[in-house]
Design an enzyme around this catalytic site. Structure first.
Site, PDB file in Angstrom:
ATOM      1  N   ASN A 255      -4.618 -54.033   5.018  1.00  0.00           N
ATOM      2  CA  ASN A 255      -4.122 -55.187   4.284  1.00  0.00           C
ATOM      3  C   ASN A 255      -3.991 -56.296   5.325  1.00  0.00           C
ATOM      4  OD1 ASN A 255      -2.686 -57.193   2.984  1.00  0.00           O
ATOM      5  ND2 ASN A 255      -1.321 -55.772   1.925  1.00  0.00           N
TER       6      ASN A 255
ATOM      7  N   TYR B  12       6.042 -58.562  -4.026  1.00  0.00           N
ATOM      8  CA  TYR B  12       5.696 -57.427  -3.163  1.00  0.00           C
ATOM      9  C   TYR B  12       6.537 -56.182  -3.388  1.00  0.00           C
ATOM     10  CZ  TYR B  12       3.100 -61.071  -0.764  1.00  0.00           C
ATOM     11  OH  TYR B  12       2.241 -62.092  -0.471  1.00  0.00           O
TER      12      TYR B  12
ATOM     13  N   ALA C  82      -2.381 -62.690   5.243  1.00  0.00           N
ATOM     14  CA  ALA C  82      -2.976 -64.027   5.190  1.00  0.00           C
ATOM     15  C   ALA C  82      -4.297 -64.116   5.945  1.00  0.00           C
ATOM     16  CB  ALA C  82      -1.993 -65.059   5.729  1.00  0.00           C
TER      17      ALA C  82
ATOM     18  N   HIS D 268      -4.541 -55.103  -1.274  1.00  0.00           N
ATOM     19  CA  HIS D 268      -3.608 -56.213  -1.475  1.00  0.00           C
ATOM     20  C   HIS D 268      -2.570 -55.772  -2.499  1.00  0.00           C
ATOM     21  CE1 HIS D 268      -5.962 -58.833   0.975  1.00  0.00           C
ATOM     22  NE2 HIS D 268      -7.039 -58.369   0.351  1.00  0.00           N
TER      23      HIS D 268
ATOM     24  N   PRO E 193       0.011 -60.052   9.021  1.00  0.00           N
ATOM     25  CA  PRO E 193       1.205 -60.870   9.177  1.00  0.00           C
ATOM     26  C   PRO E 193       2.143 -60.855   7.982  1.00  0.00           C
ATOM     27  CG  PRO E 193      -0.751 -62.253   8.998  1.00  0.00           C
ATOM     28  CD  PRO E 193      -1.220 -60.848   9.111  1.00  0.00           C
ATOM     29  N   ASN E 194       3.413 -60.847   8.315  1.00  0.00           N
ATOM     30  CA  ASN E 194       4.546 -60.901   7.385  1.00  0.00           C
ATOM     31  C   ASN E 194       4.735 -59.636   6.565  1.00  0.00           C
ATOM     32  OD1 ASN E 194       5.436 -63.583   8.068  1.00  0.00           O
ATOM     33  ND2 ASN E 194       3.559 -64.281   7.078  1.00  0.00           N
TER      34      ASN E 194
ATOM     35  N   ARG F 207      -3.024 -65.602  -7.908  1.00  0.00           N
ATOM     36  CA  ARG F 207      -2.164 -66.349  -6.984  1.00  0.00           C
ATOM     37  C   ARG F 207      -2.782 -67.705  -6.670  1.00  0.00           C
ATOM     38  NH1 ARG F 207       0.592 -62.893  -2.966  1.00  0.00           N
ATOM     39  NH2 ARG F 207       1.808 -64.802  -2.725  1.00  0.00           N
TER      40      ARG F 207
ATOM     41  N   ARG G  89      10.710 -59.308   1.503  1.00  0.00           N
ATOM     42  CA  ARG G  89       9.891 -60.517   1.304  1.00  0.00           C
ATOM     43  C   ARG G  89       9.477 -60.642  -0.157  1.00  0.00           C
ATOM     44  NH1 ARG G  89       3.587 -61.310   3.041  1.00  0.00           N
ATOM     45  NH2 ARG G  89       3.405 -63.461   2.334  1.00  0.00           N
TER      46      ARG G  89
ATOM     47  N   GLU H  84      -9.934 -52.291   1.756  1.00  0.00           N
ATOM     48  CA  GLU H  84      -9.000 -53.411   1.834  1.00  0.00           C
ATOM     49  C   GLU H  84      -8.024 -53.314   0.670  1.00  0.00           C
ATOM     50  OE1 GLU H  84     -10.551 -57.306   2.974  1.00  0.00           O
ATOM     51  OE2 GLU H  84      -9.500 -58.142   1.240  1.00  0.00           O
TER      52      GLU H  84
END
Length: 135
Positions: free
Chosen positions: A69, A22, A72, A95, A9-10, A102, A17, A93
């Protein structure tokens, strides 16, 4: 080798964004760079904001390795974690940001235990490093 790159998502908003976190490069632009560098690979890309669609795509089983990735969903999707657990192929994975620098809720990955490796904090280059690790 067929590598499926999955974004959650996103991440369709990459390039616009929160560029301070990012970066300012869209995934579509970066994907062209990856395809050029890894021209001997077949890179497939899929993004969804919907958990079940990500699971359905992973279950299609038309790839040799996964770079994911989960966005969330990383922090709470036991459904995606279970799906990854049942994939018997290399899985990395990724990120873009360093999730450990964070917010506290972002510092836990429920999906990571069902992958072979995790890259966090390398920016968009994390996707390239993940593919390199598959060689």
């Amino acid at each position: 080798m067929k590598v499926l790159i999955i974004n959650g998502p996103n991440l369709n908003l990459l390039g616009t964004r929160e560029p301070e976190i990012y970066g300012s490069i869209s995934m579509e632009t970066y994907l062209e760079t990856l395809k050029s560098e890894f021209s001997s690979y077949e890179l497939k890309y899929y993004q969804s904001n919907i958990e079940g669609e990500l699971i359905n795509r992973l279950q299609e089983d038309d790839f040799d390795a996964v770079v994911i990735n989960p966005g969330a969903f990383t922090h709470y999707s036991y459904a995606i974690a279970d799906c990854l657990k049942n994939i018997r192929k290399p899985k990395v994975e990724v990120h873009i940001s360093n999730i450990y620098k964070r917010e506290e809720f972002r510092q836990k990955s429920v999906t990571a235990a069902n992958t072979d490796a995790v890259l966090s904090g390398f920016g968009m280059d994390g996707y390239r490093l993940a593919i390199v690790s598959l060689q």
